[in-house]
Motif scaffolding. Structure first.
Motif, PDB file in Angstrom:
ATOM      1  N   VAL A  42       0.846  -1.203   0.000  1.00 39.35           N
ATOM      2  CA  VAL A  42       0.000   0.000   0.000  1.00 39.35           C
ATOM      3  C   VAL A  42       0.876   1.245   0.000  1.00 39.35           C
ATOM      4  O   VAL A  42       0.846   2.063  -0.919  1.00 39.35           O
ATOM      5  N   HIS A  43       1.707   1.371   1.038  1.00 44.96           N
ATOM      6  CA  HIS A  43       2.614   2.529   1.100  1.00 44.96           C
ATOM      7  C   HIS A  43       3.802   2.335   0.170  1.00 44.96           C
ATOM      8  O   HIS A  43       4.213   3.261  -0.518  1.00 44.96           O
ATOM      9  N   ASN A  44       4.371   1.121   0.159  1.00 48.75           N
ATOM     10  CA  ASN A  44       5.458   0.744  -0.728  1.00 48.75           C
ATOM     11  C   ASN A  44       6.590   1.770  -0.785  1.00 48.75           C
ATOM     12  O   ASN A  44       6.584   2.670  -1.628  1.00 48.75           O
ATOM     13  N   PRO A  45       7.577   1.611   0.109  1.00 46.64           N
ATOM     14  CA  PRO A  45       8.725   2.541   0.100  1.00 46.64           C
ATOM     15  C   PRO A  45       9.380   2.626  -1.273  1.00 46.64           C
ATOM     16  O   PRO A  45       9.443   1.635  -2.006  1.00 46.64           O
ATOM     17  N   ARG A  46       9.857   3.801  -1.627  1.00 49.48           N
ATOM     18  CA  ARG A  46      10.456   4.017  -2.940  1.00 49.48           C
ATOM     19  C   ARG A  46      11.673   3.133  -3.187  1.00 49.48           C
ATOM     20  O   ARG A  46      11.973   2.773  -4.315  1.00 49.48           O
ATOM     21  N   PHE A  47      12.374   2.769  -2.101  1.00 50.50           N
ATOM     22  CA  PHE A  47      13.579   1.971  -2.284  1.00 50.50           C
ATOM     23  C   PHE A  47      13.267   0.469  -2.363  1.00 50.50           C
ATOM     24  O   PHE A  47      14.178  -0.355  -2.442  1.00 50.50           O
ATOM     25  N   GLU A  48      11.988   0.087  -2.337  1.00 47.38           N
ATOM     26  CA  GLU A  48      11.602  -1.317  -2.467  1.00 47.38           C
ATOM     27  C   GLU A  48      10.511  -1.488  -3.537  1.00 47.38           C
ATOM     28  O   GLU A  48       9.428  -2.013  -3.267  1.00 47.38           O
ATOM     29  N   PRO A  49      10.739  -1.072  -4.755  1.00 45.15           N
ATOM     30  CA  PRO A  49       9.695  -1.106  -5.792  1.00 45.15           C
ATOM     31  C   PRO A  49       9.294  -2.514  -6.204  1.00 45.15           C
ATOM     32  O   PRO A  49       8.204  -2.716  -6.754  1.00 45.15           O
ATOM     33  N   TRP A  50      10.172  -3.496  -5.957  1.00 47.30           N
ATOM     34  CA  TRP A  50       9.882  -4.852  -6.427  1.00 47.30           C
ATOM     35  C   TRP A  50       8.658  -5.470  -5.754  1.00 47.30           C
ATOM     36  O   TRP A  50       8.015  -6.341  -6.330  1.00 47.30           O
ATOM     37  N   TYR A  51       8.300  -4.998  -4.554  1.00 48.25           N
ATOM     38  CA  TYR A  51       7.112  -5.553  -3.899  1.00 48.25           C
ATOM     39  C   TYR A  51       5.856  -5.244  -4.712  1.00 48.25           C
ATOM     40  O   TYR A  51       4.991  -6.100  -4.889  1.00 48.25           O
ATOM     41  N   ARG A  52       5.763  -4.021  -5.193  1.00 51.43           N
ATOM     42  CA  ARG A  52       4.578  -3.617  -5.945  1.00 51.43           C
ATOM     43  C   ARG A  52       4.652  -4.041  -7.410  1.00 51.43           C
ATOM     44  O   ARG A  52       3.639  -4.419  -8.011  1.00 51.43           O
ATOM     45  N   HIS A  53       5.847  -4.014  -7.991  1.00 56.33           N
ATOM     46  CA  HIS A  53       5.967  -4.218  -9.425  1.00 56.33           C
ATOM     47  C   HIS A  53       6.335  -5.647  -9.829  1.00 56.33           C
ATOM     48  O   HIS A  53       6.221  -6.000 -11.008  1.00 56.33           O
ATOM     49  N   GLU A  54       6.789  -6.459  -8.892  1.00 55.05           N
ATOM     50  CA  GLU A  54       7.156  -7.836  -9.225  1.00 55.05           C
ATOM     51  C   GLU A  54       6.386  -8.863  -8.391  1.00 55.05           C
ATOM     52  O   GLU A  54       5.766  -9.774  -8.936  1.00 55.05           O
ATOM     53  N   ILE A  55       6.415  -8.679  -7.066  1.00 55.64           N
ATOM     54  CA  ILE A  55       5.766  -9.671  -6.196  1.00 55.64           C
ATOM     55  C   ILE A  55       4.243  -9.580  -6.282  1.00 55.64           C
ATOM     56  O   ILE A  55       3.563 -10.607  -6.417  1.00 55.64           O
ATOM     57  N   ALA A  56       3.693  -8.367  -6.212  1.00 57.88           N
ATOM     58  CA  ALA A  56       2.234  -8.206  -6.266  1.00 57.88           C
ATOM     59  C   ALA A  56       1.629  -8.805  -7.542  1.00 57.88           C
ATOM     60  O   ALA A  56       0.662  -9.570  -7.466  1.00 57.88           O
ATOM     61  N   PRO A  57       2.163  -8.498  -8.741  1.00 63.92           N
ATOM     62  CA  PRO A  57       1.592  -9.108  -9.955  1.00 63.92           C
ATOM     63  C   PRO A  57       1.664 -10.631  -9.948  1.00 63.92           C
ATOM     64  O   PRO A  57       0.752 -11.308 -10.443  1.00 63.92           O
ATOM     65  N   GLY A  58       2.747 -11.180  -9.370  1.00 60.17           N
ATOM     66  CA  GLY A  58       2.876 -12.633  -9.294  1.00 60.17           C
ATOM     67  C   GLY A  58       1.792 -13.254  -8.424  1.00 60.17           C
ATOM     68  O   GLY A  58       1.219 -14.300  -8.762  1.00 60.17           O
ATOM     69  N   ILE A  59       1.497 -12.614  -7.301  1.00 59.91           N
ATOM     70  CA  ILE A  59       0.442 -13.110  -6.404  1.00 59.91           C
ATOM     71  C   ILE A  59      -0.924 -12.991  -7.079  1.00 59.91           C
ATOM     72  O   ILE A  59      -1.760 -13.904  -7.009  1.00 59.91           O
ATOM     73  N   ILE A  60      -1.164 -11.876  -7.744  1.00 63.59           N
ATOM     74  CA  ILE A  60      -2.452 -11.656  -8.417  1.00 63.59           C
ATOM     75  C   ILE A  60      -2.686 -12.710  -9.495  1.00 63.59           C
ATOM     76  O   ILE A  60      -3.778 -13.300  -9.598  1.00 63.59           O
ATOM     77  N   ARG A  61      -1.680 -12.976 -10.305  1.00 65.30           N
ATOM     78  CA  ARG A  61      -1.824 -13.965 -11.384  1.00 65.30           C
ATOM     79  C   ARG A  61      -2.160 -15.351 -10.834  1.00 65.30           C
ATOM     80  O   ARG A  61      -2.951 -16.095 -11.421  1.00 65.30           O
ATOM     81  N   LYS A  62      -1.563 -15.677  -9.686  1.00 70.55           N
ATOM     82  CA  LYS A  62      -1.726 -17.021  -9.134  1.00 70.55           C
ATOM     83  C   LYS A  62      -2.982 -17.155  -8.275  1.00 70.55           C
ATOM     84  O   LYS A  62      -3.646 -18.201  -8.295  1.00 70.55           O
ATOM     85  N   TYR A  63      -3.349 -16.123  -7.536  1.00 69.14           N
ATOM     86  CA  TYR A  63      -4.361 -16.307  -6.495  1.00 69.14           C
ATOM     87  C   TYR A  63      -5.630 -15.460  -6.627  1.00 69.14           C
ATOM     88  O   TYR A  63      -6.557 -15.640  -5.845  1.00 69.14           O
ATOM     89  N   ARG A  64      -5.694 -14.539  -7.568  1.00 70.88           N
ATOM     90  CA  ARG A  64      -6.922 -13.745  -7.684  1.00 70.88           C
ATOM     91  C   ARG A  64      -7.998 -14.564  -8.384  1.00 70.88           C
ATOM     92  O   ARG A  64      -7.784 -15.079  -9.480  1.00 70.88           O
ATOM     93  N   LYS A  65      -9.168 -14.644  -7.763  1.00 68.69           N
ATOM     94  CA  LYS A  65     -10.268 -15.440  -8.327  1.00 68.69           C
ATOM     95  C   LYS A  65     -10.890 -14.750  -9.535  1.00 68.69           C
ATOM     96  O   LYS A  65     -11.172 -15.375 -10.550  1.00 68.69           O
ATOM     97  N   ASN A  66     -11.113 -13.449  -9.415  1.00 66.54           N
ATOM     98  CA  ASN A  66     -11.725 -12.693 -10.512  1.00 66.54           C
ATOM     99  C   ASN A  66     -10.622 -12.046 -11.355  1.00 66.54           C
ATOM    100  O   ASN A  66     -10.127 -10.969 -11.025  1.00 66.54           O
ATOM    101  N   ARG A  67     -10.242 -12.700 -12.419  1.00 65.53           N
ATOM    102  CA  ARG A  67      -9.109 -12.230 -13.220  1.00 65.53           C
ATOM    103  C   ARG A  67      -9.423 -10.958 -13.999  1.00 65.53           C
ATOM    104  O   ARG A  67      -8.529 -10.333 -14.556  1.00 65.53           O
ATOM    105  N   THR A  68     -10.713 -10.561 -14.073  1.00 73.06           N
ATOM    106  CA  THR A  68     -11.060  -9.356 -14.827  1.00 73.06           C
ATOM    107  C   THR A  68     -10.797  -8.084 -14.035  1.00 73.06           C
ATOM    108  O   THR A  68     -10.770  -6.991 -14.597  1.00 73.06           O
ATOM    109  N   GLU A  69     -10.593  -8.223 -12.702  1.00 70.36           N
ATOM    110  CA  GLU A  69     -10.305  -7.051 -11.873  1.00 70.36           C
ATOM    111  C   GLU A  69      -8.904  -6.533 -12.192  1.00 70.36           C
ATOM    112  O   GLU A  69      -7.963  -7.302 -12.355  1.00 70.36           O
ATOM    113  N   THR A  70      -8.799  -5.226 -12.260  1.00 67.07           N
ATOM    114  CA  THR A  70      -7.502  -4.621 -12.601  1.00 67.07           C
ATOM    115  C   THR A  70      -6.878  -3.858 -11.442  1.00 67.07           C
ATOM    116  O   THR A  70      -5.801  -3.284 -11.597  1.00 67.07           O
ATOM    117  N   LYS A  71      -7.543  -3.841 -10.287  1.00 67.20           N
ATOM    118  CA  LYS A  71      -6.987  -3.111  -9.147  1.00 67.20           C
ATOM    119  C   LYS A  71      -5.754  -3.821  -8.610  1.00 67.20           C
ATOM    120  O   LYS A  71      -5.514  -5.003  -8.888  1.00 67.20           O
TER     121      LYS A  71
END
Length: 364
Positions: free
Chosen positions: A212-241
């Motif tokens: 949510v806050h995502n420190p500027r010096f740790e961008p990989w949480y939002r830009h790499e880890i989050a998309p990986g979790i969404i692809r694997k575990y989000r039930k509604n794949r049409t959501e873009t949030k």
């Protein structure tokens, strides 16, 4: 008139006796109420056994390193009888010992003392202290305390924020940097401690900080880890949030989550269990602090380690350590019981080892 005077003295003496008896009764009642519940922190604890020692019973597991305690820690509070310790700290260690011996929880309470664990433990040789890092429970402040004790800076106020987590500049060696014999010596002789927090509230804190806050010096949480979790575990794949807490819970509760962890670099310390971080059943810790009672625990730890005259724990903002039940219930309100139960199953060892109660919303 002599008779009257004698009667007067007798009445005064009788009144004094009644007064003494009354005060004794009041004092007895006060003492009873004071010691009726030695643990005022509200966490569920096992009954106190005054004759018990704090050492975790040695349990040998094939393939695991296990370094038993050979002598008492060097902290001042441990120089005498163990019963002199505040009862709450005795209870925490006794509870830990009992849960470590519970065969039914063995897979959730035991781990190998690997390089990963040794990497989490910071060393202060000058004062014979080991501190195991458990992210999202105020560890930055404890690292500042150790940085000052190691002599890199003369006071906590002088430490630049960008230095605290820069392990090449902050003067904090990790236990893994020593030889096996030096590691054993330090684990056997040094004062050892770490801090825990309600496991679910800690996960909420990690989610907010990294996604949510995502420190500027740790961008990989939002830009790499989050998309990986969404692809694997989000039930509604049409959501873009972006990553939602529900996605995060589903990922953490998946028994096969390590398959995805490997893609992230394995062992993300901000949400692995306390067991995986600090091996509390394999390493005999001197004190276990709780984030919820840090105002009391921090001074106790400094005194127990014999350093309270050298450094103080930074001021804690009012209310910041209080367990926020409403916040926890709000975050979990829209998540299925199945996903919550799977998450609890993964962190059950942390709940049981450190006396945290199973959440009410999981029981209803």
């Amino acid at each position: 008139w002599l008779t009257s005077d004698n009667m007067h003295h007798q009445w005064l003496l009788l009144a004094a006796c009644f007064w003494v008896i009354f005060m004794f009764m009041v004092a007895s009642k006060f003492i009873t109420l004071t010691f009726k519940d030695p643990d005022g922190y509200g966490a569920k604890q096992e009954p106190l056994i005054l004759t018990a020692v704090t050492k975790v019973e040695e349990v040998h597991v094939p393939g695991e390193k296990h370094w038993p305690e050979e002598s008492q820690p060097t902290g001042k509070a441990f120089s005498g009888n163990l019963i002199r310790q505040p009862l709450v700290h005795m209870e925490r260690l006794e509870l830990l010992r009992n849960v470590c011996r519970d065969a039914a929880l063995r897979d959730l309470s035991h781990t190998t003392v690997s390089k990963f664990v040794l990497d989490r433990i910071f060393v202060c040789d000058k004062h014979k202290i080991l501190f195991c890092q458990t992210p999202k429970v105020g560890n930055t402040q404890w690292k500042k305390v150790l940085i000052v004790l190691n002599g890199a800076f003369s006071s906590i106020e002088e430490i630049p924020e960008n230095i605290v987590h820069d392990h090449e500049k902050n003067g904090l060696p990790r236990l893994s940097s020593f030889s096996d014999s030096e590691i054993k010596k330090r684990l056997n002789l040094y004062f050892k401690f770490f801090i825990v927090r309600d496991p679910f509230e800690r996960l909420i804190s990690a989610f907010k900080d990294k996604f949510v806050h995502n420190p500027r010096f740790e961008p990989w949480y939002r830009h790499e880890i989050a998309p990986g979790i969404i692809r694997k575990y989000r039930k509604n794949r049409t959501e873009t949030k972006g990553l939602q807490f529900e996605d995060f819970v589903r990922y953490l509760g998946d028994p096969n989550h390590r398959w995805l962890d490997v893609q992230f670099g394995d062992h993300i310390i901000h949400w692995v269990t306390y067991v995986e971080l600090c091996a509390p059943c394999e390493i005999t810790y001197s004190v276990i602090g709780h984030h919820e009672t840090l105002e009391d625990d921090a001074p106790y730890i400094l005194k127990a380690a014999g350093i309270d005259h050298l450094v103080s724990y930074p001021t804690i903002p009012p209310g910041i350590t209080v367990y926020n039940r409403t916040k926890v219930e709000r975050y979990f309100s829209g998540i299925s019981k199945r996903d919550i139960r799977r998450l609890y199953a993964r962190f059950e060892g942390d709940f049981k080892l450190f006396g945290y109660r199973e959440p009410d919303f999981l029981l209803n």
